[in-house]
Write an enzyme that holds these catalytic residues in place. Structure first.
Site, PDB file in Angstrom:
ATOM      1  N   PRO A 147       0.858  -1.188  -0.014  1.00 40.64           N
ATOM      2  CA  PRO A 147       0.018   0.004   0.028  1.00 40.64           C
ATOM      3  C   PRO A 147       0.863   1.271   0.087  1.00 40.64           C
ATOM      4  O   PRO A 147       0.306   2.284   0.002  1.00 40.64           O
ATOM      5  CB  PRO A 147      -0.683  -0.253   1.218  1.00 40.64           C
ATOM      6  CG  PRO A 147      -0.079  -1.233   2.048  1.00 40.64           C
ATOM      7  CD  PRO A 147       0.489  -2.166   1.240  1.00 40.64           C
ATOM      8  N   GLU A 151       1.808  -8.076   8.609  1.00 43.10           N
ATOM      9  CA  GLU A 151       1.706  -6.620   9.097  1.00 43.10           C
ATOM     10  C   GLU A 151       2.846  -5.906   8.213  1.00 43.10           C
ATOM     11  O   GLU A 151       2.841  -4.543   8.640  1.00 43.10           O
ATOM     12  CB  GLU A 151       2.190  -6.535  10.694  1.00 43.10           C
ATOM     13  CG  GLU A 151       1.053  -6.817  11.627  1.00 43.10           C
ATOM     14  CD  GLU A 151       0.165  -5.872  11.548  1.00 43.10           C
ATOM     15  OE1 GLU A 151       0.043  -4.781  11.501  1.00 43.10           O
ATOM     16  OE2 GLU A 151      -0.970  -6.464  10.912  1.00 43.10           O
ATOM     17  N   ARG A 207      -3.789  -8.215 -20.836  1.00 40.83           N
ATOM     18  CA  ARG A 207      -4.916  -8.053 -21.879  1.00 40.83           C
ATOM     19  C   ARG A 207      -4.321  -6.937 -23.009  1.00 40.83           C
ATOM     20  O   ARG A 207      -5.023  -6.754 -24.120  1.00 40.83           O
ATOM     21  CB  ARG A 207      -6.235  -7.755 -21.277  1.00 40.83           C
ATOM     22  CG  ARG A 207      -6.210  -6.469 -20.468  1.00 40.83           C
ATOM     23  CD  ARG A 207      -7.420  -6.220 -19.675  1.00 40.83           C
ATOM     24  NE  ARG A 207      -8.580  -5.924 -20.681  1.00 40.83           N
ATOM     25  CZ  ARG A 207      -8.638  -4.611 -21.224  1.00 40.83           C
ATOM     26  NH1 ARG A 207      -7.989  -3.940 -21.347  1.00 40.83           N
ATOM     27  NH2 ARG A 207      -9.932  -4.655 -22.126  1.00 40.83           N
ATOM     28  N   ASP A 234     -11.251   0.968 -24.889  1.00 44.44           N
ATOM     29  CA  ASP A 234     -11.190   0.744 -23.468  1.00 44.44           C
ATOM     30  C   ASP A 234     -11.448   2.144 -22.585  1.00 44.44           C
ATOM     31  O   ASP A 234     -11.166   3.172 -23.181  1.00 44.44           O
ATOM     32  CB  ASP A 234      -9.922   0.261 -22.719  1.00 44.44           C
ATOM     33  CG  ASP A 234      -9.801  -1.174 -22.830  1.00 44.44           C
ATOM     34  OD1 ASP A 234     -10.747  -1.929 -23.330  1.00 44.44           O
ATOM     35  OD2 ASP A 234      -8.698  -1.632 -22.712  1.00 44.44           O
TER      36      ASP A 234
HETATM   37  N1  ADE Z   1      -0.975  -5.067  -0.023  1.00 43.99           N
HETATM   38  C1  ADE Z   1      -1.827  -4.596   0.604  1.00 43.99           C
HETATM   39  N2  ADE Z   1      -2.606  -3.726   0.370  1.00 43.99           N
HETATM   40  C2  ADE Z   1      -2.211  -3.358  -0.944  1.00 43.99           C
HETATM   41  C3  ADE Z   1      -2.436  -2.349  -1.741  1.00 43.99           C
HETATM   42  N3  ADE Z   1      -3.389  -1.332  -1.539  1.00 43.99           N
HETATM   43  N4  ADE Z   1      -1.834  -2.263  -3.116  1.00 43.99           N
HETATM   44  C4  ADE Z   1      -0.900  -3.327  -3.298  1.00 43.99           C
HETATM   45  N5  ADE Z   1      -0.378  -4.283  -2.538  1.00 43.99           N
HETATM   46  C5  ADE Z   1      -1.234  -4.262  -1.179  1.00 43.99           C
END
Ligand code: ADE
Length: 243
Positions: A86, A114, A151, A165
């Site tokens: 994230p 975590e 794709r 697209d």
């Molecule tokens: N792992 C946990 N959350 C994620 C996200 N938003 N994007 C990529 N990998 C992740």
């Protein structure tokens, strides 16, 4: 193009790639997918790949050694090493286009628990996030990256069909219809069954502009609009202003 996916849950990845368009892309040799079980790359007892974090705190942290061993088991000079997280750069259609045309081998590491030992960052080229939310693991993110690149590769879907697209020229796609012509009083726009190609294309371009104006107006600033596109957008603005 080859993808190597390093994961604690190989079955999750195998189940996705054994269906539909990705399965066909593998059969046609447009892509190769190697699924690497992280647990096969630890030297610790009980296939251990995670441990408690130093300094205290909840949750288990992915260890550096098995991840580095797994990367080194598949990395070549041409590999791009990506960690799904994230904290990464946000993925979008433009990223998919760039990766589809510039790389031969992408290693995707699915983060988990975590987090991961910070020293893993020394062995990767970049972190990619698929959006500002936290998943339980990187498998879904890896599948999103794999799918959106695949794709776009030659021969995977009908030639040039991705040119229509959503996000092509930063516009959403136009509305589409199929049979029946009438459903509970709602009728397919007549122009689509007229056989008049120029009128159909005009209807579709206006549909792209209307969809983008209504649903994602932020995209319009980034799209390259013709004089007639701009005139149509001005009409939409006027109608909205009148209401
Ligand atoms: N792992 C946990 N959350 C994620 C996200 N938003 N994007 C990529 N990998 C992740």
């Amino acid at each position: 193009m080859k993808f190597s996916i390093i994961t604690l849950f190989p079955n999750l990845i195998n189940s996705y790639i054994s269906e539909s368009i990705i399965k066909r892309a593998i059969e046609k040799n447009s892509i190769e997918v190697e699924v690497i079980d992280l647990r096969n790359h630890t030297t610790l007892k009980h296939n251990q790949v995670d441990d408690y974090q130093f300094g205290g705190g909840k949750g288990m942290v992915l260890m550096v050694e098995p991840v580095v061993n797994a990367i080194e088991s598949c990395k070549t000079q041409n590999s791009l090493v990506v960690l799904t997280s994230p904290q990464g750069k946000t993925w979008n259609q433009n990223s998919a286009r760039i990766y589809a045309s510039n790389y031969d081998h992408i290693i995707l590491i699915c983060g988990h628990y975590e987090g991961f030992d910070e020293r893993i960052l020394d062995y990767i080229d970049l972190e990619i996030s698929i959006g500002d939310y936290v998943l339980t693991g990187g498998e879904i993110a890896s599948i999103v990256i794999l799918d959106s690149i695949t794709r776009l590769l030659d021969g995977v879907i009908a030639k040039d069909s991705h040119l229509n697209d959503s996000f092509e020229n930063n516009l959403l796609d136009h509305p589409v219809f199929t049979k029946p012509i009438e459903f509970r009083g709602k009728i397919v726009p007549e122009v689509l069954t007229s056989g008049h190609h120029a009128n159909i294309e005009k209807y579709r371009q206006e549909g792209r502009l209307r969809n983008t104006f209504n649903k994602r107006p932020d995209l319009l600033e980034k799209s390259e609009l013709s004089k007639s596109d701009l005139e149509f957008i001005n009409k939409l603005k006027k109608v909205k202003g009148d209401n």
